[in-house]
Scaffold this motif. Sequence first.
Motif, mmCIF file in Angstrom:
data_model
loop_
_atom_site.group_PDB
_atom_site.id
_atom_site.type_symbol
_atom_site.label_atom_id
_atom_site.label_comp_id
_atom_site.label_asym_id
_atom_site.label_seq_id
_atom_site.Cartn_x
_atom_site.Cartn_y
_atom_site.Cartn_z
ATOM 1 N N ALA A 131 1.890 -2.058 -5.432
ATOM 2 C CA ALA A 131 0.958 -1.066 -5.986
ATOM 3 C C ALA A 131 0.346 -0.243 -4.861
ATOM 4 O O ALA A 131 -0.829 0.111 -4.903
ATOM 5 N N GLY A 133 1.065 3.071 -1.807
ATOM 6 C CA GLY A 133 1.297 4.515 -1.845
ATOM 7 C C GLY A 133 2.629 4.896 -2.470
ATOM 8 O O GLY A 133 2.708 5.877 -3.218
ATOM 9 N N ALA A 134 3.683 4.137 -2.188
ATOM 10 C CA ALA A 134 4.995 4.486 -2.738
ATOM 11 C C ALA A 134 4.979 4.364 -4.261
ATOM 12 O O ALA A 134 5.487 5.233 -4.969
ATOM 13 N N ASN A 154 1.828 -6.884 -8.780
ATOM 14 C CA ASN A 154 1.374 -6.826 -7.379
ATOM 15 C C ASN A 154 0.654 -8.103 -6.999
ATOM 16 O O ASN A 154 0.028 -8.767 -7.819
ATOM 17 N N ARG A 155 0.773 -8.440 -5.709
ATOM 18 C CA ARG A 155 0.101 -9.601 -5.126
ATOM 19 C C ARG A 155 -1.384 -9.487 -5.380
ATOM 20 O O ARG A 155 -2.012 -10.415 -5.884
ATOM 21 N N THR A 156 -1.968 -8.337 -5.079
ATOM 22 C CA THR A 156 -3.378 -8.079 -5.383
ATOM 23 C C THR A 156 -3.423 -7.429 -6.765
ATOM 24 O O THR A 156 -3.191 -6.226 -6.914
ATOM 25 N N LYS A 159 -5.109 -4.019 -7.860
ATOM 26 C CA LYS A 159 -4.497 -2.726 -7.504
ATOM 27 C C LYS A 159 -3.461 -2.307 -8.551
ATOM 28 O O LYS A 159 -3.328 -1.132 -8.884
ATOM 29 N N SER A 194 6.195 -3.451 0.731
ATOM 30 C CA SER A 194 6.702 -3.314 2.095
ATOM 31 C C SER A 194 7.234 -4.650 2.605
ATOM 32 O O SER A 194 7.463 -4.802 3.805
ATOM 33 N N LEU A 218 13.098 0.307 -2.280
ATOM 34 C CA LEU A 218 12.745 1.603 -1.679
ATOM 35 C C LEU A 218 12.928 1.557 -0.155
ATOM 36 O O LEU A 218 13.141 2.579 0.480
ATOM 37 N N GLY A 242 16.933 2.225 -0.363
ATOM 38 C CA GLY A 242 16.288 3.520 -0.533
ATOM 39 C C GLY A 242 16.785 4.629 0.379
ATOM 40 O O GLY A 242 16.099 5.651 0.530
HETATM 41 P P1 NDP Z 1 1.757 0.296 1.203
HETATM 42 O O1 NDP Z 1 1.342 -0.355 2.473
HETATM 43 O O2 NDP Z 1 0.944 1.388 0.629
HETATM 44 O O3 NDP Z 1 1.860 -0.841 0.047
HETATM 45 C C1 NDP Z 1 2.523 -2.036 0.313
HETATM 46 C C2 NDP Z 1 2.653 -2.864 -0.959
HETATM 47 O O4 NDP Z 1 3.500 -3.983 -0.665
HETATM 48 C C3 NDP Z 1 1.356 -3.418 -1.498
HETATM 49 O O5 NDP Z 1 1.398 -3.402 -2.909
HETATM 50 C C4 NDP Z 1 1.368 -4.872 -0.988
HETATM 51 O O6 NDP Z 1 0.686 -5.787 -1.814
HETATM 52 C C5 NDP Z 1 2.849 -5.175 -1.068
HETATM 53 N N1 NDP Z 1 3.305 -6.251 -0.176
HETATM 54 C C6 NDP Z 1 3.378 -6.227 1.184
HETATM 55 N N2 NDP Z 1 3.934 -7.374 1.643
HETATM 56 C C7 NDP Z 1 4.229 -8.125 0.558
HETATM 57 C C8 NDP Z 1 4.823 -9.408 0.377
HETATM 58 N N3 NDP Z 1 5.230 -10.149 1.424
HETATM 59 N N4 NDP Z 1 4.975 -9.888 -0.876
HETATM 60 C C9 NDP Z 1 4.581 -9.143 -1.946
HETATM 61 N N5 NDP Z 1 4.012 -7.916 -1.844
HETATM 62 C C10 NDP Z 1 3.838 -7.420 -0.599
HETATM 63 O O7 NDP Z 1 3.272 0.751 1.472
HETATM 64 P P2 NDP Z 1 4.035 1.966 0.768
HETATM 65 O O8 NDP Z 1 3.752 1.883 -0.685
HETATM 66 O O9 NDP Z 1 3.771 3.229 1.488
HETATM 67 O O10 NDP Z 1 5.592 1.595 1.054
HETATM 68 C C11 NDP Z 1 6.245 0.569 0.338
HETATM 69 C C12 NDP Z 1 7.723 0.576 0.679
HETATM 70 O O11 NDP Z 1 8.350 1.752 0.193
HETATM 71 C C13 NDP Z 1 8.030 0.496 2.173
HETATM 72 O O12 NDP Z 1 9.100 -0.409 2.345
HETATM 73 C C14 NDP Z 1 8.470 1.911 2.517
HETATM 74 O O13 NDP Z 1 9.357 1.934 3.604
HETATM 75 C C15 NDP Z 1 9.188 2.294 1.227
HETATM 76 N N6 NDP Z 1 9.288 3.764 1.032
HETATM 77 C C16 NDP Z 1 10.531 4.322 1.009
HETATM 78 C C17 NDP Z 1 10.700 5.682 0.813
HETATM 79 C C18 NDP Z 1 12.075 6.261 0.789
HETATM 80 O O14 NDP Z 1 12.210 7.492 0.847
HETATM 81 N N7 NDP Z 1 13.118 5.454 0.681
HETATM 82 C C19 NDP Z 1 9.545 6.568 0.614
HETATM 83 C C20 NDP Z 1 8.260 5.872 0.604
HETATM 84 C C21 NDP Z 1 8.155 4.522 0.820
HETATM 85 P P3 NDP Z 1 -0.939 -5.953 -1.717
HETATM 86 O O15 NDP Z 1 -1.516 -4.771 -2.438
HETATM 87 O O16 NDP Z 1 -1.200 -7.235 -2.395
HETATM 88 O O17 NDP Z 1 -1.252 -5.966 -0.248
#
Ligand code: NDP
Length: 276
Positions: A131, A133-134, A154-156, A159, A194, A218, A242
């Motif tokens: 949940a 930015g992506a 989502n873990r949290t 959100k 991520s 992604l 992605g």
């Molecule tokens: P953010 O940092 O905004 O969000 C990360 C999310 O991942 C949060 O919901 C977080 O949960 C969750 N998370 C992180 N680690 C874990 C885990 N070990 N287990 C479960 N949930 C986890 O990142 P973005 O949204 O910006 O990016 C997410 C992904 O999308 C990245 O891999 C990025 O590279 C990819 N991306 C790819 C694009 C493309 O063009 N192919 C474009 C944009 C993004 P919590 O809220 O609980 O912390």
Amino acid sequence: MPDKDRYAVFGQPINHSKSPRIHQLFAEQTDQLLSYEAQDVPADAFESAIHVFLRQGGKGLNCTVPLKELAWQRADQLSQRATRSKAVNTLILQENGALLGDNTDGIGLVTDLTKNHQINLSNSRILILGAGGASRGIIEPLMQQAPKHIIIANRTVEKAMTLSDEFSVLGKIKGCAYDDIKNSQFDLILNATSASLSGKLPPLADNILAEKGCCYDLAYGNKPTPFMLWGQTQNAEKSLDGLGMLVEQAAEAFYLWRNVRPETSAIIDLLNSERT
Ligand code: NDP
């Protein structure tokens, strides 16, 4: 020789960005005279970096982690999809000097799913993991494909709930915890966490992928991500990463800047062939 129009991607870390290469390939393919560079810009230097870039004749920017929300705040005007997503990955300099903010991530994903991989989203049960930015950027374009519903896990959990509240005017959407989906079935599971970037897999139960269902991470890399490998163990019809989304979101940004649409398939094939 005429001056080249300048474009750039700002973010941190940025040294592994494929965007300069992709935009250079687009420019060659479409005979556009432009330059595109990657600049390492932390959040606290964003404003000054934009100022310098525009003063030096910059025409447009991509923004990536950790700047998408700041770019949304900085934009003088916003497209509709950027307004709702509260995240901007593309800034376009207007003739009056204003910066228009847009978000091309979602349309990039939808194009890759539907056009490049022929995955039908209409009436499908979609699960989005994460949940951040992506996820914010992809929900509205996914909703426009008329899925049966979208669930965000989502873990949290809070959100995920906030996101589902914000987007509920667009269609059927629900936020929940990973535990809440263990008895459900989905036609498409999108990993927008991520977790793959650190070699991890979100806590997924077996058997939540429907027969002939697809998985899409992604994130992308040279090797299949843990989530893509999980998809294979669940007999996913397709288990994808992605890279195609990256190229398609770049193509949409290029179109917004240059009013010319590059042809993406040859470039995706080229980048795929370079994976080691
Ligand atoms: P953010 O940092 O905004 O969000 C990360 C999310 O991942 C949060 O919901 C977080 O949960 C969750 N998370 C992180 N680690 C874990 C885990 N070990 N287990 C479960 N949930 C986890 O990142 P973005 O949204 O910006 O990016 C997410 C992904 O999308 C990245 O891999 C990025 O590279 C990819 N991306 C790819 C694009 C493309 O063009 N192919 C474009 C944009 C993004 P919590 O809220 O609980 O912390």
